[in-house]
Design a protein around this motif. Structure first.
Motif, PDB file in Angstrom:
ATOM      1  N   VAL A  81       0.867  -1.179   0.000  1.00 26.28           N
ATOM      2  CA  VAL A  81       0.000   0.000   0.000  1.00 26.28           C
ATOM      3  C   VAL A  81       0.903   1.229   0.000  1.00 26.28           C
ATOM      4  O   VAL A  81       1.766   1.373   0.876  1.00 26.28           O
ATOM      5  CB  VAL A  81      -0.940   0.025   1.226  1.00 26.28           C
ATOM      6  CG1 VAL A  81      -1.811   1.282   1.191  1.00 26.28           C
ATOM      7  CG2 VAL A  81      -1.804  -1.223   1.258  1.00 26.28           C
ATOM      8  N   ILE A  82       0.720   2.095  -0.965  1.00 26.44           N
ATOM      9  CA  ILE A  82       1.558   3.282  -1.131  1.00 26.44           C
ATOM     10  C   ILE A  82       0.753   4.524  -0.754  1.00 26.44           C
ATOM     11  O   ILE A  82      -0.355   4.743  -1.255  1.00 26.44           O
ATOM     12  CB  ILE A  82       2.068   3.410  -2.584  1.00 26.44           C
ATOM     13  CG1 ILE A  82       2.769   2.112  -3.014  1.00 26.44           C
ATOM     14  CG2 ILE A  82       3.008   4.594  -2.711  1.00 26.44           C
ATOM     15  CD1 ILE A  82       3.934   1.714  -2.153  1.00 26.44           C
ATOM     16  N   ALA A  89       2.797   2.642   3.095  1.00 26.12           N
ATOM     17  CA  ALA A  89       1.820   2.795   4.165  1.00 26.12           C
ATOM     18  C   ALA A  89       1.463   1.464   4.810  1.00 26.12           C
ATOM     19  O   ALA A  89       0.853   1.443   5.881  1.00 26.12           O
ATOM     20  CB  ALA A  89       0.547   3.463   3.625  1.00 26.12           C
ATOM     21  N   ASP A  90       1.815   0.331   4.166  1.00 25.34           N
ATOM     22  CA  ASP A  90       1.492  -0.968   4.754  1.00 25.34           C
ATOM     23  C   ASP A  90       2.427  -1.260   5.909  1.00 25.34           C
ATOM     24  O   ASP A  90       3.581  -0.843   5.915  1.00 25.34           O
ATOM     25  CB  ASP A  90       1.567  -2.075   3.692  1.00 25.34           C
ATOM     26  CG  ASP A  90       2.879  -2.060   2.923  1.00 25.34           C
ATOM     27  OD1 ASP A  90       3.088  -1.105   2.159  1.00 25.34           O
ATOM     28  OD2 ASP A  90       3.698  -2.977   3.109  1.00 25.34           O
ATOM     29  N   GLY A  98      -7.684 -18.012   3.067  1.00 27.71           N
ATOM     30  CA  GLY A  98      -8.463 -18.403   1.897  1.00 27.71           C
ATOM     31  C   GLY A  98      -8.305 -17.365   0.802  1.00 27.71           C
ATOM     32  O   GLY A  98      -7.202 -17.051   0.358  1.00 27.71           O
ATOM     33  N   GLY A  99      -9.432 -16.795   0.376  1.00 30.42           N
ATOM     34  CA  GLY A  99      -9.391 -15.778  -0.669  1.00 30.42           C
ATOM     35  C   GLY A  99      -9.324 -14.367  -0.140  1.00 30.42           C
ATOM     36  O   GLY A  99      -9.382 -13.410  -0.915  1.00 30.42           O
ATOM     37  N   GLU A 100      -9.195 -14.192   1.185  1.00 31.64           N
ATOM     38  CA  GLU A 100      -9.170 -12.860   1.784  1.00 31.64           C
ATOM     39  C   GLU A 100      -7.755 -12.502   2.228  1.00 31.64           C
ATOM     40  O   GLU A 100      -7.123 -13.264   2.955  1.00 31.64           O
ATOM     41  CB  GLU A 100     -10.137 -12.808   2.959  1.00 31.64           C
ATOM     42  CG  GLU A 100     -10.269 -11.425   3.574  1.00 31.64           C
ATOM     43  CD  GLU A 100     -11.311 -11.397   4.673  1.00 31.64           C
ATOM     44  OE1 GLU A 100     -12.517 -11.315   4.357  1.00 31.64           O
ATOM     45  OE2 GLU A 100     -10.913 -11.477   5.855  1.00 31.64           O
ATOM     46  N   VAL A 101      -7.292 -11.336   1.803  1.00 31.74           N
ATOM     47  CA  VAL A 101      -5.963 -10.847   2.168  1.00 31.74           C
ATOM     48  C   VAL A 101      -6.132  -9.549   2.949  1.00 31.74           C
ATOM     49  O   VAL A 101      -6.766  -8.605   2.459  1.00 31.74           O
ATOM     50  CB  VAL A 101      -5.099 -10.601   0.919  1.00 31.74           C
ATOM     51  CG1 VAL A 101      -3.705 -10.124   1.329  1.00 31.74           C
ATOM     52  CG2 VAL A 101      -5.009 -11.855   0.067  1.00 31.74           C
ATOM     53  N   THR A 102      -5.587  -9.518   4.157  1.00 30.51           N
ATOM     54  CA  THR A 102      -5.695  -8.341   5.016  1.00 30.51           C
ATOM     55  C   THR A 102      -4.329  -7.689   5.154  1.00 30.51           C
ATOM     56  O   THR A 102      -3.351  -8.346   5.520  1.00 30.51           O
ATOM     57  CB  THR A 102      -6.223  -8.732   6.410  1.00 30.51           C
ATOM     58  OG1 THR A 102      -7.488  -9.384   6.260  1.00 30.51           O
ATOM     59  CG2 THR A 102      -6.389  -7.506   7.286  1.00 30.51           C
ATOM     60  N   ILE A 103      -4.278  -6.393   4.862  1.00 26.53           N
ATOM     61  CA  ILE A 103      -3.018  -5.635   4.886  1.00 26.53           C
ATOM     62  C   ILE A 103      -3.129  -4.555   5.957  1.00 26.53           C
ATOM     63  O   ILE A 103      -4.017  -3.688   5.885  1.00 26.53           O
ATOM     64  CB  ILE A 103      -2.736  -4.975   3.521  1.00 26.53           C
ATOM     65  CG1 ILE A 103      -2.977  -5.965   2.383  1.00 26.53           C
ATOM     66  CG2 ILE A 103      -1.332  -4.408   3.460  1.00 26.53           C
ATOM     67  CD1 ILE A 103      -3.164  -5.292   1.033  1.00 26.53           C
ATOM     68  N   GLY A 104      -2.265  -4.601   6.940  1.00 24.77           N
ATOM     69  CA  GLY A 104      -2.237  -3.549   7.944  1.00 24.77           C
ATOM     70  C   GLY A 104      -1.731  -2.245   7.346  1.00 24.77           C
ATOM     71  O   GLY A 104      -0.782  -2.231   6.561  1.00 24.77           O
ATOM     72  N   VAL A 105      -2.384  -1.123   7.700  1.00 22.18           N
ATOM     73  CA  VAL A 105      -2.051   0.189   7.133  1.00 22.18           C
ATOM     74  C   VAL A 105      -1.847   1.195   8.255  1.00 22.18           C
ATOM     75  O   VAL A 105      -2.591   1.202   9.246  1.00 22.18           O
ATOM     76  CB  VAL A 105      -3.160   0.669   6.165  1.00 22.18           C
ATOM     77  CG1 VAL A 105      -2.830   2.055   5.603  1.00 22.18           C
ATOM     78  CG2 VAL A 105      -3.349  -0.315   5.031  1.00 22.18           C
TER      79      VAL A 105
END
Length: 558
Positions: A81-82, A89-90, A98-105
Motif C-alpha cells: 500500500v503506497i 503505508a502498509d 483463503g481468498g481474503e488478504v488483510t493488509i495492515g495500514v
C-alpha cells in the motif's frame, strides 16, 4: 509379414526392468509424502476490496482487505500500500485466509489517494496481479509504486509457453511410438530409429518438466529467467504444482526401465500393462497442475483433460511413426495389415479428443458470450477451426485406407499425414497458450476495478462504522460485503449481523439477507433485488452481548 501384437516369452532383462520400475514408483511415493496437500480452487480474480476501488472514505482505515474469488497464496513482498506522498503505508506482513488478504495500514499516513498493488498465486499455479486506488478525505494525484513492479516479465511468460509446448511434443514422441512398437511394428524392421525417437521424446519431456519447475519461480514473482532463489524454488516444490511435476518425474523414471526392453524387442503382457498404467497415470499430472484441477467440477475436468491429452499423444505420435518409419519402410503386405488397425485407433483417439474437448470447453467457457468476449474463448475458437481442418485431412486418409489405396500408393498417404502433423503443430501451440490464459468463465466474471453499477458507502453509528459494498447494484442477483470498524478505524469484531432490504415505493416488505461471516469484521451475502428503485437497506450489528446499533442506507438499483 505378420504384425507384432504381443510376445509370450519374457525378454532378457525383464527382472531388472521391473526392479527399476519399482524404484521409480518409490521415488513417486516419496514425492507424494514430502509435498503437502493444498486445496483446489479456480483461477482467482479480485472481487471486492475494503475500502472499495476508487472509493473516498472520511477517515484513514487501519487495514485494507482485498477479497478474491478463490483461495490465493502469497508472493513475498508483492502486496503493498503506497501513501499519497509515495512512501510505504502498509505495516507488517499481510494475512492470507483463503481468498481474503488483510493488509495492515498506518492510519496516520495522511489524506489523499492511496495505491494498493498486489501479486498473488491462485491454486491453479497462475499469478494474479493488479492495482487499485482509494482516497482518504479527498482524491489527489495517485502515487506510483516504483519499488515493486507487479507486471509480468514477457520473456519469462513466453519461456513458460515454450516449455509447455515442448512438454506436449515430448509426450507425443514418447507415447505414440511406444504404442506402435508394442502392437503394430513388423518383426523384420529394425527398432533403432523408432527407439531413438522414443528416447528423444522422453528426454524432451524430462527437460521440459524440469524447466517448468525452474520457470515457475520467476513466473510467480514476476522476475526474469534467472531470478530464482533457493527459498523460491522450495516454495514451488512444496506447492501442488511442484508435487504434480515431481510425481511426473517419478512416473517417467519408472516407465524408462520398461521402455528399454520394449525398444529391443517385444515385451510380455504384464510389462505392457504396467507400462500402460504408468503412462495413464502420467497423463493426469498435466490437468492436476493447471486449470482443470481448479475448475467448478474438478473431478470431471481432470479426467476429460487427461483423456484429451492421451488422445492427442496416441494420434499425433502414431502419425509421426507412420510418416517417418512405416510408410517409407514397410512393404505393401505389412501396410495392408497395419493401416486398417491404425485407422481404427486414430478414429477412437479423435473421438476421445472431440468428446473430452467439448466437455472441457463447456466447463471452462461457461457461456456463448464468453466464447467471443475473452482471449481464452477466441483462442479456443481458433483451435476448433484448425481441429476441424485436421479432421478433414484425417477423413481423407481414412478413405485411402478403406479403398486400400494407401498400401499401394504410400506417397499419397504420407502427404496427408504430413499435412495433419503440420496443422496439429499449430494446434499444440494454441494449447500451450490456452493453459497459460485465464479461463473464459473467470475472465468474464472479473469484476476488479469496480464496474459502473457498483455501490459503496460508509455508515456511522455510536459504536462502529460500517463499510457497505453492493455489486452490481442492479436488478437480479447482487453480492453484499460488509466491513465493521471501531471509531478509531480499527477492525471491529462482530458477534451477530442482521440485514434487511425493502422497497417501500413498490410495496416490497423487508427481505432478510442471509450473511456468511468471513472474518471477525467481514461478512458477505447474496441478495436478489427484483425491481428498480431506491431500496432501503437496514443493518443491525451486535458487537457484544449488550452493544448493538442499527444503520440504514438508500441504494439506487437500476
Amino acid at each position: 509379414m505378420a504384425v507384432m501384437t504381443a510376445a509370450v516369452r519374457r525378454p532378457p532383462g525383464a527382472l531388472a526392468a521391473r526392479s527399476g520400475t519399482v524404484a521409480g514408483l518409490l521415488l513417486l511415493l516419496v514425492s507424494l509424502l514430502l509435498a503437502p496437500a493444498t486445496p483446489a480452487s479456480a483461477h482467482a480474480v479480485l472481487v471486492s476490496s475494503s475500502p472499495a476501488a476508487s472509493a473516498v472514505v472520511p477517515e484513514a482505515p487501519a487495514q485494507v482487505v482485498i477479497t478474491f474469488s478463490e483461495s490465493v497464496r502469497k508472493v513475498p513482498g508483492k502486496v503493498r500500500v503506497i501513501a499519497p506522498d509515495g512512501s510505504r503505508a502498509d505495516r507488517g506482513e499481510p494475512t492470507f485466509r483463503g481468498g481474503e488478504v488483510t493488509i495492515g495500514v498506518d492510519p496516520s499516513a495522511g489524506r489523499g489517494t492511496y495505491l494498493v498493488s498486489y501479486r498473488v498465486i491462485s491454486a491453479d499455479s497462475h499469478p494474479v496481479s493488479g492495482t487499485f486506488t482509494y482516497s482518504v478525505g479527498a482524491p489527489s494525484e495517485p502515487p506510483s509504486d516504483s519499488g515493486s513492479d507487479n507486471r509480468a516479465n514477457p520473456v519469462t511468460e513466453n519461456a513458460v509457453k515454450v516449455t509447455k509446448y515442448a512438454g506436449y511434443v515430448g509426450l507425443l514422441l514418447l507415447v505414440g511410438p511406444a504404442l506402435v512398437l508394442a502392437a503394430l511394428w513388423p518383426r523384420r524392421l529394425s527398432r533403432r530409429g523408432p527407439g531413438r525417437l522414443v528416447w528423444a521424446g522422453l528426454g524432451v519431456l524430462v527437460v521440459a518438466t524440469l524447466a517448468e519447475l525452474w520457470l515457475q519461480v520467476p513466473y510467480t514473482n514476476g522476475g526474469g529467467l534467472f531470478d530464482v532463489t533457493g527459498s523460491g524454488l522450495g516454495d514451488v516444490l512444496g506447492s501442488a504444482y511442484g508435487t504434480t511435476h515431481l510425481v511426473r518425474l517419478g512416473l517417467i523414471a519408472a516407465a524408462a526401465f520398461l521402455l528399454r526392453p520394449l525398444l529391443a524387442g517385444p515385451i510380455g503382457r504384464t510389462d505392457g500393462i504396467i507400462l500402460a498404467v504408468l503412462g495413464g497415470a502420467t497423463l493426469f499430472t498435466w490437468p492436476l497442475a493447471g486449470h482443470p484441477a481448479a475448475s467448478p467440477a474438478p473431478a470431471v475436468s481432470v479426467v476429460v483433460d487427461a483423456v484429451h491429452l492421451g488422445g492427442m499423444a496416441v494420434w499425433l505420435g502414431g502419425l509421426v511413426m507412420l510418416a517417418a518409419f512405416l510408410l517409407p519402410r514397410a512393404d505393401e503386405r505389412e501396410l495392408d495389415a497395419i493401416l486398417p488397425i491404425w485407422s481404427r485407433w486414430a478414429a477412437l483417439a479423435v473421438a476421445a479428443l472431440l468428446l473430452a474437448g467439448t466437455v472441457q470447453g463447456l466447463i471452462e467457457v461457461a457461456s456463448p458470450k464468453a466464447l467471443v468476449d475473452t482471449t481464452y474463448g477466441r483462442l479456443l475458437l481458433a483451435k476448433i477451426v484448425l481441429f476441424a481442418l485436421v479432421i478433414g485431412v484425417a477423413a481423407y486418409s481414412r478413405a485411402l485406407v478403406r479403398r486400400r489405396v494407401a498400401a499401394g500408393r504410400p506417397g499419397a498417404m504420407r502427404r496427408a499425414v504430413v499435412a495433419e502433423l503440420a496443422i496439429t503443430a499449430v494446434v499444440l501451440g494454441l494449447s500451450a497458450t490456452l493453459v497459460q490464459t485465464t479461463p473464459a468463465r473467470t475472465a468474464a466474471a472479473d469484476v476488479a476495478g469496480a464496474p459502473s453499477g457498483y455501490f459503496s458507502t460508509t455508515l456511522s453509528s455510536p459504536i462502529y462504522s460500517l463499510q457497505v459494498e453492493l455489486d452490481p447494484a442492479e436488478t437480479g442477483n447482487n453480492s453484499l460485503h460488509l466491513y465493521a470498524y471501531t471509531k478509531d478505524n480499527r477492525p471491529q469484531a462482530v458477534q451477530e449481523w442482521k440485514v434487511t432490504a425493502a422497497l417501500p415505493s413498490a410495496g416490497i416488505e423487508p427481505i432478510n439477507v442471509p450473511l456468511l461471516p468471513l472474518s471477525d469484521n467481514h461478512a458477505t451475502g447474496e441478495v436478489s433485488l427484483p425491481a428498480r428503485g431506491d431500496w432501503q437497506l437496514r443493518f443491525t450489528v451486535r458487537t457484544s452481548d449488550i452493544d448493538q446499533a442499527t444503520v440504514t442506507a438508500t441504494v439506487p438499483i437500476k
